[in-house]
Design a protein around this motif. Structure first.
Motif, PDB file in Angstrom:
ATOM      1  N   MET A 220       0.778  -1.318  -0.008  1.00  0.00           N
ATOM      2  CA  MET A 220      -0.018   0.268   0.155  1.00  0.00           C
ATOM      3  C   MET A 220       1.082   1.422   0.143  1.00  0.00           C
ATOM      4  N   ALA A 221       1.793   0.996   0.688  1.00  0.00           N
ATOM      5  CA  ALA A 221       2.878   2.312   0.874  1.00  0.00           C
ATOM      6  C   ALA A 221       3.532   2.775  -0.781  1.00  0.00           C
ATOM      7  N   ILE A 222       3.788   1.352  -1.438  1.00  0.00           N
ATOM      8  CA  ILE A 222       4.242   1.781  -2.675  1.00  0.00           C
ATOM      9  C   ILE A 222       3.141   2.271  -3.699  1.00  0.00           C
ATOM     10  N   GLY A 223       2.056   1.929  -3.563  1.00  0.00           N
ATOM     11  CA  GLY A 223       0.762   2.506  -4.286  1.00  0.00           C
ATOM     12  C   GLY A 223       0.796   3.875  -3.922  1.00  0.00           C
ATOM     13  N   ALA A 224       0.956   4.400  -2.622  1.00  0.00           N
ATOM     14  CA  ALA A 224       0.803   5.775  -2.366  1.00  0.00           C
ATOM     15  C   ALA A 224       1.917   6.602  -3.036  1.00  0.00           C
ATOM     16  N   ILE A 225       3.182   5.791  -3.164  1.00  0.00           N
ATOM     17  CA  ILE A 225       4.135   6.682  -3.824  1.00  0.00           C
ATOM     18  C   ILE A 225       3.980   6.961  -5.251  1.00  0.00           C
ATOM     19  N   VAL A 240       6.783   8.572   3.973  1.00  0.00           N
ATOM     20  CA  VAL A 240       5.859   7.336   3.377  1.00  0.00           C
ATOM     21  C   VAL A 240       6.619   6.166   4.116  1.00  0.00           C
ATOM     22  N   ALA A 241       5.686   5.320   4.845  1.00  0.00           N
ATOM     23  CA  ALA A 241       6.166   4.381   5.734  1.00  0.00           C
ATOM     24  C   ALA A 241       5.186   3.233   5.455  1.00  0.00           C
ATOM     25  N   GLY A 242       5.737   1.950   5.620  1.00  0.00           N
ATOM     26  CA  GLY A 242       5.197   0.668   5.390  1.00  0.00           C
ATOM     27  C   GLY A 242       5.612  -0.316   6.401  1.00  0.00           C
ATOM     28  N   VAL A 243       5.234  -1.466   6.052  1.00  0.00           N
ATOM     29  CA  VAL A 243       5.897  -2.942   7.072  1.00  0.00           C
ATOM     30  C   VAL A 243       5.917  -3.820   6.031  1.00  0.00           C
ATOM     31  N   ASP A 244       6.940  -4.435   6.181  1.00  0.00           N
ATOM     32  CA  ASP A 244       7.345  -5.881   5.607  1.00  0.00           C
ATOM     33  C   ASP A 244       8.776  -6.049   5.120  1.00  0.00           C
ATOM     34  N   ALA A 245       9.287  -4.997   4.585  1.00  0.00           N
ATOM     35  CA  ALA A 245      10.477  -4.903   4.175  1.00  0.00           C
ATOM     36  C   ALA A 245      10.844  -5.851   2.982  1.00  0.00           C
ATOM     37  N   THR A 246       9.956  -5.833   2.204  1.00  0.00           N
ATOM     38  CA  THR A 246       9.778  -6.619   0.901  1.00  0.00           C
ATOM     39  C   THR A 246      10.843  -6.029  -0.089  1.00  0.00           C
ATOM     40  N   LEU A 258      10.660   5.669  -0.247  1.00  0.00           N
ATOM     41  CA  LEU A 258      10.070   5.262   0.881  1.00  0.00           C
ATOM     42  C   LEU A 258      11.012   5.650   2.101  1.00  0.00           C
ATOM     43  N   ASP A 259      10.448   6.042   3.328  1.00  0.00           N
ATOM     44  CA  ASP A 259      11.328   6.409   4.188  1.00  0.00           C
ATOM     45  C   ASP A 259      11.260   5.538   5.356  1.00  0.00           C
ATOM     46  N   VAL A 260      10.299   4.797   5.543  1.00  0.00           N
ATOM     47  CA  VAL A 260      10.289   3.716   6.797  1.00  0.00           C
ATOM     48  C   VAL A 260       9.658   2.306   6.164  1.00  0.00           C
TER      49      VAL A 260
END
Length: 309
Positions: A220-225, A240-246, A258-260
């Motif tokens: 979702m974070a990548i979609g936001a970017i 912009v922050a997400g979770v998983d570190a894919t 992506l910042d976080v």
């Protein structure tokens, strides 16, 4: 003598069969970057183990299909079952099916609603979801200096992990250090990149003002970017922050977009779930909840995690 040789050979075969285990695995869906890493990690690990066979099924995000898969595993007399739940509120029925059949069951990654009352022979392997949301939001707060306007993108509302990560976001933003950050919009994008992009595009079109995106996952974070870039926005003006570190998320971080993110060891969870299932087959006692730590990833340490993936 010939009979003795045949008898010895049969004993070897029977001994080998006795140590062979078949584990049925029902994944919520195959079409998900993080869950693909988890599934591959589990399958790769199984190849290192002698006599272990995995029967992996795609529930295609369908609760009824997943329950049917579990019933089929039971009918085929698998030795253990691993489930990555489609709907974490539907797990009590799955637990009962496995318990009645006396087949060990391990939930992986997504916390079952009955996690505190799992029957004997069942366990849960994952990472603590509140920790992910807490790490992510504290870093956003630090980068914003405790002031700003944030939009929150949630995973599927039927998923306990999405609810726990989102609650952690709210809890962090209530603290003295971060209460200057207000949430101006909060909606689900169902863990999906495309839905995340559409959601942010809609917010921008509606004139919503924000300078931070806190997403429950990287997709979702990548979609936001993607949406911010399509709108001609300067990424330096947004956190912009997400979770998983894919892998895609780490690449976005290295590109400065992506910042976080928060490293969730997908392959480690898969390995841990299979280890837990095999121990339960042997009758070993294990913890009902097995947690694998989350780790904060920022541009300063991103190279370490690129190597891990």
């Amino acid at each position: 003598m010939k009979k003795l040789i045949i008898g010895a050979a049969m004993s070897v075969l029977l001994g080998t069969a006795a140590h062979a285990e078949t584990v049925g695995v029902s994944m919520a869906l195959f079409d998900d970057n993080f869950l693909t890493v988890l599934r591959n990690g589990m399958q790769d690990y199984s190849k290192e183990l002698k006599g272990v066979t995995l029967q992996v099924e795609d529930a295609q995000n369908d609760v009824a299909k997943q329950q049917s898969q579990i019933q089929n595993f039971i009918a085929s007399k698998v030795d253990a079952i691993i489930v990555n739940p489609v709907d974490t509120d539907a797990t009590a029925a799955m637990s009962k099916l496995a318990a009645d059949a006396k087949i060990p069951l391990v939930y992986v990654n997504r916390q079952p609603v009955n996690v505190d009352s799992l029957p004997d022979g069942q366990a849960f392997v994952a990472s603590e979801e509140t920790v992910a949301g807490t790490l992510e939001t504290k870093e956003v707060c630090r980068l914003l200096g405790g002031k700003g306007k944030a939009v929150v993108m949630m995973g599927e509302l039927s998923n306990q992990g999405a609810r726990m990560r989102t609650q952690a976001v709210h809890d962090v933003l209530k603290t003295d250090e971060c209460k200057g950050i207000s949430i101006v919009e909060e909606q689900t994008a169902n863990w999906q990149r495309t839905q995340g992009s559409d959601l942010v595009t809609n917010w921008l079109s509606s004139g919503v003002e924000f300078n931070a995106v806190i997403a429950n996952n990287d997709e979702m974070a990548i979609g936001a970017i993607q949406a911010l870039k399509s709108a001609g926005k300067d990424m330096k003006d947004y956190v912009v922050a997400g979770v998983d570190a894919t892998q895609d998320a780490l690449a976005a971080m290295q590109a400065g977009d992506l910042d976080v993110t928060v490293f969730q060891d997908a392959a480690g969870q898969g390995k841990g779930a299979l280890d837990a299932a095999l121990k339960l087959v042997k009758g070993d006692k294990i913890e009902k909840k097995v947690y694998i730590p989350f780790q904060l990833v920022t541009p300063e340490n991103v190279k370490d995690y690129v190597a891990k993936n």
